[in-house]
Design a protein around this motif. Sequence first.
Motif, PDB file in Angstrom:
ATOM      1  N   ILE A 141     -19.714   4.418 -12.531  1.00  0.00           N
ATOM      2  CA  ILE A 141     -18.408   4.609 -11.891  1.00  0.00           C
ATOM      3  C   ILE A 141     -17.367   4.183 -12.912  1.00  0.00           C
ATOM      4  O   ILE A 141     -17.099   2.984 -13.098  1.00  0.00           O
ATOM      5  N   VAL A 142     -16.797   5.132 -13.630  1.00  0.00           N
ATOM      6  CA  VAL A 142     -15.913   4.818 -14.758  1.00  0.00           C
ATOM      7  C   VAL A 142     -14.729   5.781 -14.808  1.00  0.00           C
ATOM      8  O   VAL A 142     -14.771   6.892 -14.274  1.00  0.00           O
ATOM      9  N   ASN A 143     -13.664   5.308 -15.469  1.00  0.00           N
ATOM     10  CA  ASN A 143     -12.495   6.141 -15.794  1.00  0.00           C
ATOM     11  C   ASN A 143     -11.829   6.746 -14.564  1.00  0.00           C
ATOM     12  O   ASN A 143     -11.316   7.873 -14.612  1.00  0.00           O
ATOM     13  N   ASN A 144     -11.843   6.009 -13.455  1.00  0.00           N
ATOM     14  CA  ASN A 144     -11.086   6.437 -12.287  1.00  0.00           C
ATOM     15  C   ASN A 144      -9.687   5.810 -12.335  1.00  0.00           C
ATOM     16  O   ASN A 144      -9.480   4.747 -12.929  1.00  0.00           O
ATOM     17  N   THR A 145      -8.709   6.467 -11.708  1.00  0.00           N
ATOM     18  CA  THR A 145      -7.314   6.050 -11.874  1.00  0.00           C
ATOM     19  C   THR A 145      -6.922   4.881 -10.973  1.00  0.00           C
ATOM     20  O   THR A 145      -5.866   4.270 -11.191  1.00  0.00           O
ATOM     21  N   ASN A 146      -7.730   4.566  -9.974  1.00  0.00           N
ATOM     22  CA  ASN A 146      -7.469   3.388  -9.137  1.00  0.00           C
ATOM     23  C   ASN A 146      -8.568   2.349  -9.387  1.00  0.00           C
ATOM     24  O   ASN A 146      -8.671   1.828 -10.468  1.00  0.00           O
ATOM     25  N   TYR A 147      -9.392   2.065  -8.399  1.00  0.00           N
ATOM     26  CA  TYR A 147     -10.445   1.065  -8.511  1.00  0.00           C
ATOM     27  C   TYR A 147     -11.816   1.720  -8.638  1.00  0.00           C
ATOM     28  O   TYR A 147     -12.047   2.822  -8.119  1.00  0.00           O
ATOM     29  N   GLY A 148     -12.711   1.005  -9.293  1.00  0.00           N
ATOM     30  CA  GLY A 148     -14.090   1.472  -9.284  1.00  0.00           C
ATOM     31  C   GLY A 148     -14.680   1.368  -7.896  1.00  0.00           C
ATOM     32  O   GLY A 148     -15.179   2.350  -7.329  1.00  0.00           O
ATOM     33  N   ILE A 149     -14.632   0.166  -7.319  1.00  0.00           N
ATOM     34  CA  ILE A 149     -15.031  -0.051  -5.935  1.00  0.00           C
ATOM     35  C   ILE A 149     -13.888  -0.778  -5.231  1.00  0.00           C
ATOM     36  O   ILE A 149     -13.548  -1.911  -5.578  1.00  0.00           O
ATOM     37  N   ASP A 150     -13.293  -0.116  -4.250  1.00  0.00           N
ATOM     38  CA  ASP A 150     -12.171  -0.647  -3.482  1.00  0.00           C
ATOM     39  C   ASP A 150     -12.722  -1.192  -2.163  1.00  0.00           C
ATOM     40  O   ASP A 150     -13.141  -0.438  -1.287  1.00  0.00           O
ATOM     41  N   ASN A 151     -12.731  -2.525  -2.064  1.00  0.00           N
ATOM     42  CA  ASN A 151     -13.246  -3.168  -0.849  1.00  0.00           C
ATOM     43  C   ASN A 151     -12.149  -4.000  -0.185  1.00  0.00           C
ATOM     44  O   ASN A 151     -12.399  -5.089   0.329  1.00  0.00           O
ATOM     45  N   LEU A 152     -10.935  -3.453  -0.167  1.00  0.00           N
ATOM     46  CA  LEU A 152      -9.803  -4.159   0.412  1.00  0.00           C
ATOM     47  C   LEU A 152     -10.060  -4.565   1.856  1.00  0.00           C
ATOM     48  O   LEU A 152      -9.602  -5.616   2.322  1.00  0.00           O
ATOM     49  N   HIS A 153     -10.827  -3.753   2.593  1.00  0.00           N
ATOM     50  CA  HIS A 153     -11.040  -3.997   4.022  1.00  0.00           C
ATOM     51  C   HIS A 153     -12.289  -4.844   4.291  1.00  0.00           C
ATOM     52  O   HIS A 153     -12.695  -4.981   5.440  1.00  0.00           O
ATOM     53  N   ASN A 154     -12.875  -5.389   3.215  1.00  0.00           N
ATOM     54  CA  ASN A 154     -13.961  -6.368   3.357  1.00  0.00           C
ATOM     55  C   ASN A 154     -15.198  -5.820   4.061  1.00  0.00           C
ATOM     56  O   ASN A 154     -15.739  -6.431   4.988  1.00  0.00           O
ATOM     57  N   GLY A 155     -15.643  -4.687   3.573  1.00  0.00           N
ATOM     58  CA  GLY A 155     -16.976  -4.241   3.955  1.00  0.00           C
ATOM     59  C   GLY A 155     -18.020  -5.067   3.200  1.00  0.00           C
ATOM     60  O   GLY A 155     -17.708  -6.090   2.590  1.00  0.00           O
ATOM     61  N   THR A 156     -19.261  -4.614   3.244  1.00  0.00           N
ATOM     62  CA  THR A 156     -20.354  -5.325   2.583  1.00  0.00           C
ATOM     63  C   THR A 156     -20.856  -4.484   1.418  1.00  0.00           C
ATOM     64  O   THR A 156     -21.258  -3.328   1.608  1.00  0.00           O
TER      65      THR A 156
END
Length: 266
Positions: free
Chosen positions: A44-59
């Motif tokens: 998971i590379v070179n994306n314009t935002n986050y690689g993994i977006d876990n703002l909502h606190n999943g697992t």
Amino acid sequence: MTGLTNAGLLVAGSADVENVLIVEGADGLRMEATGSADVRYCTIVNNTNYGIDNLHNGTVTVDRSIVYDNALDDFLTVGCDVVTWSDTRYPDCSFMDDNLSTNPRLEPDYTLQDNSPCIEHGPDPATYDGAPPTDLGGNPRLLDHDGDGMAVNDIGAFERENTALVPEQVLNVEWDNNFRMVWDAEFSAVEYHIYRDDLANLSYASFGVCRDDLDTNRTDLQLDDLEEPAPEAGFFYLVSAEDSLAEEGTLGYATGAERSNYGACP
């Protein structure tokens, strides 16, 4: 997945994310509060935002993956305590759990370059359980890239094969009659090695023990073995080639993995 204007994957339920490439989009993986994701062998590379977006606190757990050089950080609300055997830039998780924080050295198609630090970066191959059996390109998941006899996994979506290694696999090992085994010549071989063990011991952690004592002539293409296994048991055999530089070749390929040589013949 490449060039997506939203998240490559939006996870609201339970997901096994394995052998996945997500590049050049917005978020790579976006978690909902109800989401649970096991991320393994992903790039998971070179994306314009986050690689993994876990703002909502999943697992989330991340294992043997490359999550690197995503513009707004590689992880949002993902701690290094759930990351193992992986390569990340921000945050740097290299202080724990065998993680890296270094340029993964990727080709333009996101496969690994020959000098990538992600090659053969993984746990003891004896712990491999056969899953996943292939990488994203359909190649065996464990390959012995450096030719040391141990097939350790690469991290990320792709394994890197080393086509320059010699000797190559010994082919067409078969019984000629009820005691003589024969095989094809390997072009660089000056001699051959025999591995044998009880069939009950065959596993990803055991591909036989050296039994060169069975072979009176290691330069020919046959083995005579008059010993019989115990009732309701059996032997398995593997043959490897050695060249004039004393380099021993591969034991060949099991399902999902090149066979590791845990006890090479002297």
